[in-house]
Write an enzyme that holds these catalytic residues in place. Structure first.
Site, mmCIF file in Angstrom:
data_model
loop_
_atom_site.group_PDB
_atom_site.id
_atom_site.type_symbol
_atom_site.label_atom_id
_atom_site.label_comp_id
_atom_site.label_asym_id
_atom_site.label_seq_id
_atom_site.Cartn_x
_atom_site.Cartn_y
_atom_site.Cartn_z
ATOM 1 N N GLY A 28 -4.209 62.989 18.137
ATOM 2 C CA GLY A 28 -5.648 63.137 18.222
ATOM 3 C C GLY A 28 -6.563 61.928 17.540
ATOM 4 O O GLY A 28 -5.924 60.783 17.123
ATOM 5 N N ALA A 32 -8.860 53.116 20.972
ATOM 6 C CA ALA A 32 -8.568 52.259 22.107
ATOM 7 C C ALA A 32 -6.967 51.950 22.127
ATOM 8 O O ALA A 32 -6.526 51.887 23.220
ATOM 9 C CB ALA A 32 -9.289 50.869 22.051
ATOM 10 N N HIS A 34 -4.750 54.429 21.435
ATOM 11 C CA HIS A 34 -4.136 55.246 22.284
ATOM 12 C C HIS A 34 -4.365 55.282 23.614
ATOM 13 O O HIS A 34 -3.757 55.631 24.589
ATOM 14 C CB HIS A 34 -4.761 56.836 22.047
ATOM 15 C CG HIS A 34 -4.433 57.030 20.355
ATOM 16 N ND1 HIS A 34 -5.389 57.309 19.304
ATOM 17 C CD2 HIS A 34 -3.415 57.378 19.699
ATOM 18 C CE1 HIS A 34 -4.882 57.376 18.101
ATOM 19 N NE2 HIS A 34 -3.347 57.692 18.572
ATOM 20 N N VAL A 176 -2.691 47.489 19.517
ATOM 21 C CA VAL A 176 -3.795 46.939 19.978
ATOM 22 C C VAL A 176 -4.680 46.665 18.556
ATOM 23 O O VAL A 176 -4.536 47.368 17.640
ATOM 24 C CB VAL A 176 -4.674 47.892 20.706
ATOM 25 C CG1 VAL A 176 -6.072 47.553 20.987
ATOM 26 C CG2 VAL A 176 -3.819 48.581 22.054
ATOM 27 N N SER A 186 -6.114 55.764 13.426
ATOM 28 C CA SER A 186 -6.734 56.819 13.424
ATOM 29 C C SER A 186 -7.321 56.886 11.810
ATOM 30 O O SER A 186 -8.335 57.326 11.459
ATOM 31 C CB SER A 186 -6.193 58.058 13.584
ATOM 32 O OG SER A 186 -5.923 58.192 14.858
#
Ligand code: PAF
Length: 281
Positions: A28, A32, A34, A176, A186
């Site tokens: 979760g 960007a 993910h 990325v 995250s």
């Protein structure tokens, strides 16, 4: 898009969707990076296939309770992003739906997971392998997409799939980055403004070492020294590890004779960031 929270329900819901089934396992707090994995999964699934995203902050892969507690949880925003990205099914279980209180089976990869993050985070890759295998079994996916940022995780999962004959194709997707080079993670949202401003140093240190390598240096100590010097120019990051490993075996090398990976993990306060660069002689 259907959101399910129980493994048995996931199987039933997926039975009504087309193949191939492509899984993107996540914890979760989707960013960007993910969503790039989801786009890749969408391409792989094609018009007939199904993209499944799992959102599960897997407690058994955390070695520090504080890190687990602080891990960002943004389920509503994650679901909206998945819907927008063409995900058919999201699997978002609670820990109790994944693990019985008396669970006693763990999947262990015992070679590639020893060094790097595995040395610094005991039990981490056991937790990753166990949950990923469960997610493969529950989703019945043909393929799964993982970020190359977690390159050791990707190598360990590939090895698990190879050694256990798991019929899932493992697809790696390039890291990325923010415009300043910081790899998306995250955990980045937990950096203070000063730490965030300093954090591109990680990437810069690895690129500086790659320049040293490109100039013809093949001794690991010299390449590592060039990265270390750059990292130590700031008082903010604390180096957890900075290591040069063989790209296949992930064992430390002293001389670069084949493809190698220069990998680092640093702490900014409580926030641990990782990055790496590949060196090809
Ligand atoms: O990379 C992650 O986010 C996690 O380690 C994974 C693969 C979803 C397993 O919990």
């Amino acid at each position: 898009m259907t959101v399910v929270t129980q493994g048995s329900e996931l199987r039933t819901v997926l039975a009504g969707h087309g193949r191939p089934r492509v899984l993107v396992p996540t914890m979760g707090a989707l960013h960007a990076g993910h969503l790039a994995l989801v786009r890749r999964a969408r391409e792989l699934a094609g018009s007939a296939g199904t993209v499944v995203v799992s959102i599960f902050v897997n407690p058994i892969q955390f070695d520090r309770a504080a890190d687990l507690a602080a891990y960002p949880r943004t389920l509503e925003a994650d679901l909206a992003a998945c819907r927008e990205a063409g995900v058919a099914v999201v699997f978002a279980p609670e820990a109790g739906a994944m693990y019985g209180a008396d669970r006693s089976v763990t999947v262990t990869e015992s070679l590639l997971s020893r060094g790097l993050c595995g040395a610094a985070r005991p039990g981490h890759f056991d937790g990753v392998c166990t949950v990923v295998l469960k997610l493969f079994l529950l989703s019945g996916c043909e393929a799964a997409v993982f970020g190359e940022k977690d390159f050791q995780q990707l190598a360990v999962i590939r090895r698990m799939v190879r050694d256990l004959d798991v019929p899932v194709a493992i697809i790696g997707h390039p890291t990325v980055r923010e415009p300043d080079g910081l790899a998306l993670s995250s955990r980045n949202v937990r950096l203070s403004a000063a730490q965030r401003a300093d954090a591109p140093r990680l990437r810069q240190a690895l690129l500086a070492a790659r320049e040293t390598f490109k100039s013809g240096v093949r001794t690991a100590a010299e390449v590592l020294a060039s990265a270390r010097q750059h990292l130590e120019e700031s008082a903010l990051p604390r180096i957890d590890y900075l290591t040069l490993v063989d790209a296949e075996s992930l064992q430390a090398v002293t001389q670069i004779e084949g493809p190698a990976v220069l990998a680092t993990a640093v702490f900014y306060g409580e926030v641990r960031l990782i990055d790496q660069v590949r060196l090809e002689p």
